[in-house]
Motif scaffolding. Structure first.
Motif, PDB file in Angstrom:
ATOM      1  N   GLN A 169       0.831  -1.203   0.000  1.00 26.69           N
ATOM      2  CA  GLN A 169       0.000   0.000   0.000  1.00 26.69           C
ATOM      3  C   GLN A 169       0.865   1.252   0.000  1.00 26.69           C
ATOM      4  OE1 GLN A 169      -2.227  -1.010   3.528  1.00 26.69           O
ATOM      5  NE2 GLN A 169      -4.064  -1.547   2.354  1.00 26.69           N
ATOM      6  N   CYS A 170       1.879   1.251   0.830  1.00 29.97           N
ATOM      7  CA  CYS A 170       2.784   2.394   0.906  1.00 29.97           C
ATOM      8  C   CYS A 170       3.511   2.602  -0.419  1.00 29.97           C
ATOM      9  CB  CYS A 170       3.791   2.182   2.039  1.00 29.97           C
ATOM     10  SG  CYS A 170       5.046   3.481   2.169  1.00 29.97           S
ATOM     11  N   LEU A 171       4.029   1.519  -0.984  1.00 27.62           N
ATOM     12  CA  LEU A 171       4.773   1.626  -2.234  1.00 27.62           C
ATOM     13  C   LEU A 171       3.872   2.079  -3.381  1.00 27.62           C
ATOM     14  CD1 LEU A 171       7.485   1.154  -3.695  1.00 27.62           C
ATOM     15  CD2 LEU A 171       6.608  -1.107  -4.296  1.00 27.62           C
ATOM     16  N   THR A 172       2.653   1.530  -3.444  1.00 30.45           N
ATOM     17  CA  THR A 172       1.724   1.921  -4.505  1.00 30.45           C
ATOM     18  C   THR A 172       1.434   3.415  -4.443  1.00 30.45           C
ATOM     19  OG1 THR A 172       0.699  -0.269  -4.527  1.00 30.45           O
ATOM     20  CG2 THR A 172      -0.567   1.541  -5.487  1.00 30.45           C
ATOM     21  N   ASP A 173       1.219   3.930  -3.247  1.00 26.62           N
ATOM     22  CA  ASP A 173       0.960   5.360  -3.090  1.00 26.62           C
ATOM     23  C   ASP A 173       2.163   6.184  -3.544  1.00 26.62           C
ATOM     24  OD1 ASP A 173      -0.855   7.473  -2.020  1.00 26.62           O
ATOM     25  OD2 ASP A 173       0.854   7.845  -0.701  1.00 26.62           O
ATOM     26  N   LEU A 174       3.366   5.741  -3.194  1.00 25.51           N
ATOM     27  CA  LEU A 174       4.581   6.448  -3.619  1.00 25.51           C
ATOM     28  C   LEU A 174       4.705   6.459  -5.139  1.00 25.51           C
ATOM     29  CD1 LEU A 174       7.175   5.065  -1.024  1.00 25.51           C
ATOM     30  CD2 LEU A 174       6.305   7.413  -1.158  1.00 25.51           C
ATOM     31  N   LEU A 175       4.456   5.318  -5.761  1.00 22.40           N
ATOM     32  CA  LEU A 175       4.574   5.222  -7.212  1.00 22.40           C
ATOM     33  C   LEU A 175       3.528   6.085  -7.916  1.00 22.40           C
ATOM     34  CD1 LEU A 175       5.225   1.376  -7.539  1.00 22.40           C
ATOM     35  CD2 LEU A 175       6.835   3.193  -8.164  1.00 22.40           C
ATOM     36  N   LEU A 176       2.294   6.069  -7.399  1.00 20.59           N
ATOM     37  CA  LEU A 176       1.229   6.862  -8.012  1.00 20.59           C
ATOM     38  C   LEU A 176       1.557   8.349  -7.985  1.00 20.59           C
ATOM     39  CD1 LEU A 176      -1.923   5.034  -6.591  1.00 20.59           C
ATOM     40  CD2 LEU A 176      -1.270   5.182  -9.000  1.00 20.59           C
ATOM     41  N   ARG A 177       2.209   8.794  -6.940  1.00 18.81           N
ATOM     42  CA  ARG A 177       2.523  10.214  -6.791  1.00 18.81           C
ATOM     43  C   ARG A 177       3.843  10.610  -7.448  1.00 18.81           C
ATOM     44  NH1 ARG A 177      -0.545  12.973  -3.090  1.00 18.81           N
ATOM     45  NH2 ARG A 177      -2.143  11.727  -2.054  1.00 18.81           N
ATOM     46  N   SER A 178       4.607   9.625  -7.883  1.00 22.52           N
ATOM     47  CA  SER A 178       5.947   9.910  -8.406  1.00 22.52           C
ATOM     48  C   SER A 178       5.953  10.388  -9.847  1.00 22.52           C
ATOM     49  CB  SER A 178       6.811   8.651  -8.307  1.00 22.52           C
ATOM     50  OG  SER A 178       6.388   7.678  -9.263  1.00 22.52           O
ATOM     51  N   GLY A 179       4.882  10.046 -10.605  1.00 22.49           N
ATOM     52  CA  GLY A 179       4.883  10.323 -12.036  1.00 22.49           C
ATOM     53  C   GLY A 179       5.384   9.155 -12.856  1.00 22.49           C
ATOM     54  N   ALA A 180       5.623   8.006 -12.218  1.00 19.39           N
ATOM     55  CA  ALA A 180       6.063   6.814 -12.945  1.00 19.39           C
ATOM     56  C   ALA A 180       4.981   6.363 -13.917  1.00 19.39           C
ATOM     57  CB  ALA A 180       6.376   5.687 -11.959  1.00 19.39           C
ATOM     58  N   THR A 181       5.401   5.818 -15.059  1.00 17.25           N
ATOM     59  CA  THR A 181       4.440   5.300 -16.030  1.00 17.25           C
ATOM     60  C   THR A 181       3.845   3.997 -15.508  1.00 17.25           C
ATOM     61  OG1 THR A 181       6.035   3.935 -17.227  1.00 17.25           O
ATOM     62  CG2 THR A 181       5.851   6.256 -17.888  1.00 17.25           C
ATOM     63  N   ILE A 182       2.743   3.568 -16.143  1.00 17.08           N
ATOM     64  CA  ILE A 182       2.108   2.321 -15.723  1.00 17.08           C
ATOM     65  C   ILE A 182       3.058   1.143 -15.926  1.00 17.08           C
ATOM     66  CG2 ILE A 182       0.997   1.937 -17.964  1.00 17.08           C
ATOM     67  CD1 ILE A 182      -0.436   1.077 -14.474  1.00 17.08           C
ATOM     68  N   GLY A 183       3.849   1.181 -16.992  1.00 16.06           N
ATOM     69  CA  GLY A 183       4.809   0.105 -17.224  1.00 16.06           C
ATOM     70  C   GLY A 183       5.869   0.044 -16.143  1.00 16.06           C
ATOM     71  N   GLU A 184       6.341   1.211 -15.717  1.00 17.37           N
ATOM     72  CA  GLU A 184       7.342   1.256 -14.651  1.00 17.37           C
ATOM     73  C   GLU A 184       6.754   0.777 -13.329  1.00 17.37           C
ATOM     74  OE1 GLU A 184      10.182   4.969 -16.052  1.00 17.37           O
ATOM     75  OE2 GLU A 184       8.233   5.402 -15.142  1.00 17.37           O
ATOM     76  N   ALA A 349      -7.484  10.790 -30.535  1.00 14.87           N
ATOM     77  CA  ALA A 349      -6.192  10.400 -29.965  1.00 14.87           C
ATOM     78  C   ALA A 349      -6.457   9.512 -28.758  1.00 14.87           C
ATOM     79  CB  ALA A 349      -5.387  11.629 -29.549  1.00 14.87           C
ATOM     80  N   GLY A 350      -5.622   8.530 -28.576  1.00 15.83           N
ATOM     81  CA  GLY A 350      -5.755   7.637 -27.430  1.00 15.83           C
ATOM     82  C   GLY A 350      -4.400   7.374 -26.814  1.00 15.83           C
ATOM     83  N   GLY A 351      -4.419   6.856 -25.617  1.00 11.79           N
ATOM     84  CA  GLY A 351      -3.174   6.544 -24.933  1.00 11.79           C
ATOM     85  C   GLY A 351      -3.372   6.572 -23.439  1.00 11.79           C
ATOM     86  N   GLU A 352      -2.318   6.863 -22.717  1.00 12.40           N
ATOM     87  CA  GLU A 352      -2.412   6.949 -21.257  1.00 12.40           C
ATOM     88  C   GLU A 352      -1.447   8.011 -20.765  1.00 12.40           C
ATOM     89  OE1 GLU A 352      -3.026   4.181 -17.396  1.00 12.40           O
ATOM     90  OE2 GLU A 352      -1.950   3.307 -19.088  1.00 12.40           O
ATOM     91  N   THR A 353      -2.011   9.110 -20.313  1.00 10.99           N
ATOM     92  CA  THR A 353      -1.188  10.190 -19.792  1.00 10.99           C
ATOM     93  C   THR A 353      -0.896   9.973 -18.309  1.00 10.99           C
ATOM     94  OG1 THR A 353      -3.147  11.527 -19.324  1.00 10.99           O
ATOM     95  CG2 THR A 353      -2.098  11.833 -21.467  1.00 10.99           C
ATOM     96  N   THR A 354      -0.015  10.785 -17.796  1.00 11.07           N
ATOM     97  CA  THR A 354       0.416  10.677 -16.403  1.00 11.07           C
ATOM     98  C   THR A 354       0.173  11.992 -15.686  1.00 11.07           C
ATOM     99  OG1 THR A 354       2.162   9.127 -17.045  1.00 11.07           O
ATOM    100  CG2 THR A 354       2.379  10.170 -14.896  1.00 11.07           C
ATOM    101  N   VAL A 355      -0.273  11.905 -14.440  1.00 13.99           N
ATOM    102  CA  VAL A 355      -0.418  13.090 -13.599  1.00 13.99           C
ATOM    103  C   VAL A 355       0.551  12.969 -12.428  1.00 13.99           C
ATOM    104  CG1 VAL A 355      -1.937  14.411 -12.086  1.00 13.99           C
ATOM    105  CG2 VAL A 355      -2.837  13.440 -14.207  1.00 13.99           C
ATOM    106  N   THR A 356       1.445  13.923 -12.318  1.00 12.84           N
ATOM    107  CA  THR A 356       2.310  13.992 -11.144  1.00 12.84           C
ATOM    108  C   THR A 356       1.564  14.780 -10.075  1.00 12.84           C
ATOM    109  OG1 THR A 356       4.297  13.954 -12.528  1.00 12.84           O
ATOM    110  CG2 THR A 356       4.556  14.705 -10.258  1.00 12.84           C
ATOM    111  N   VAL A 357       1.133  14.091  -9.034  1.00 12.52           N
ATOM    112  CA  VAL A 357       0.299  14.715  -8.005  1.00 12.52           C
ATOM    113  C   VAL A 357       1.145  15.640  -7.139  1.00 12.52           C
ATOM    114  CG1 VAL A 357      -1.224  14.308  -6.043  1.00 12.52           C
ATOM    115  CG2 VAL A 357      -1.239  12.730  -7.986  1.00 12.52           C
ATOM    116  N   ARG A 358       0.661  16.858  -6.988  1.00 17.26           N
ATOM    117  CA  ARG A 358       1.331  17.832  -6.129  1.00 17.26           C
ATOM    118  C   ARG A 358       0.360  18.272  -5.041  1.00 17.26           C
ATOM    119  NH1 ARG A 358       3.193  18.706 -11.310  1.00 17.26           N
ATOM    120  NH2 ARG A 358       5.460  18.834 -11.530  1.00 17.26           N
ATOM    121  N   GLY A 359       0.863  18.432  -3.832  1.00 19.99           N
ATOM    122  CA  GLY A 359      -0.008  18.842  -2.742  1.00 19.99           C
ATOM    123  C   GLY A 359      -0.945  17.725  -2.334  1.00 19.99           C
TER     124      GLY A 359
END
Length: 370
Positions: A169-184, A349-359
């Protein structure tokens, strides 16, 4: 992006051109959504004729199988499983699914567990354990059908030895907020799991396994969708470790996560199944729906409405806010210069964008693009 065309009801136009344009855009979007409907995706690729079960050109004689089970996870997996219940009828022996909260659909022969997404929880862990127990009982004369869709990576939860759910859970939250791609993200999660990266297929062996996959990943790579539970894994412990280093997460990740990945780097933990691994010999993976299929359906409907159409790309990636600016620039070019298409125009257009969460924000890539 859609620019208006006829024919149209003048009463709609009298209510304002924006309403007319919105109606056209909604029709195009509805066509895309219908093409991506999970149940319809299964029905397009699967059918039964008596004892013959047809899956994308392959034929399975159901008389050869003692039992048929359905397992899987994802936001679209319940309607996919429901379609299989209709197709297989009394031949279906049972099954287990994990779905996101709010995506519950009561099924007749398959147990459905709701669980948290995108950060995994105890319910997802319990459902996955039940799934693994079912698979451990499967033998060479059983047929297992896996239904995998977007969200499956968070919903299939079986931490590697020494790693806890809280660590994940901790790692998933870190990855989601990091800006890492889904593949990463998935490269890391596969190497901290007992089911991801081909390991669900390993658990099902020696049963025959057919995976029906609804892709939510750019390009539909089998090893990335839902972290590839039924596919050979191209990623390695070294790549998983590199992701943590790239995003500065080594010092933030739980110690058990760091320790497990380091054991993998040393070769003390077995790698995930790779291409050619014998445990994958009786596995067939079938993509039943994808971003590209939805995009093509949108273009087809736009053409029916009389628009000039263009598929810009189904490989759009990057920061959502930057992608939004590019798409806005293309729209302005059409509006002012009729390029790259003359009006009336529909560019998809299709694909998967990334959101780097701030705040304290929660993210949300579609809103960010808009």
């Amino acid at each position: 992006m859609v620019y208006p065309t006829g024919p149209f009801d003048r009463r709609v136009l009298e209510q304002g051109p924006d309403r007319w344009l919105r109606a056209q855009a909604l029709e195009v979007m509805a066509a895309a959504l219908k093409a991506a409907d999970p149940a319809e995706a299964v029905r397009r690729h699967v059918r039964r004729e008596g004892d013959l079960f047809h899956v994308e050109g392959e034929v399975y004689d159901l008389r050869r199988y003692r039992r048929i089970f359905v397992v899987g996870a994802g936001k679209g997996s319940a309607p996919m499983a429901e379609a299989l219940e209709e197709i297989l009828g009394e031949r279906l022996s049972g099954g287990v699914l994990n779905v996101k909260d709010g995506y519950m659909r009561p099924l007749r022969r398959i147990r459905v567990h709701e669980a948290r997404h995108p950060v995994p929880d105890e319910r997802g862990l319990a459902g996955t354990r039940e799934m693994l127990a079912l698979l451990q009982d499967a033998g060479p004369d059983d047929l297992v059908i896996a239904v995998i869709s977007g969200g499956g990576s968070a919903l299939l939860v079986a931490p590697a030895q020494g790693v806890t759910l809280a660590d994940l859970q901790c790692l998933t939250d870190l990855l989601l907020r990091s800006g890492a791609t889904i593949g990463e993200m998935n490269a890391v999660r596969k190497h901290l799991s007992q089911v991801k990266g081909g390991q669900l297929a390993r658990a099902a062996a020696p049963a025959m396994l057919v995976a029906l996959i609804l892709s939510d990943v750019v390009g539909s790579p089998l090893d990335v969708i839902a972290s590839g539970p039924t596919a050979p894994d191209e990623s390695t412990f070294a790549e998983a470790w590199a992701v943590l280093e790239r995003y500065g997460l080594v010092d933030q990740a739980p110690p058990a996560v760091v320790a497990h990945l380091q054991r993998g780097l040393r070769g003390d933990v077995p790698e995930t199944p790779k291409p050619g691994d014998p445990v994958l010999a009786r596995v067939t993976n079938v993509i039943v729906g994808s971003n590209r299929l939805a995009a093509l359906a949108a273009l087809a409907r736009a053409a029916e409405l009389g628009m000039h159409t263009l598929l810009l790309s189904t490989f759009v990636e990057g920061e959502a806010r930057e992608v939004g600016r590019v798409l806005a620039g293309v729209a302005r070019e059409v509006a002012q210069h009729d390029q790259p298409l003359p009006r009336p125009a529909c560019i998809v257009a299709g694909g998967e964008t990334t959101v780097t969460v701030r705040g304290s924000g929660l993210g949300g890539r579609n809103q960010e693009v808009a």
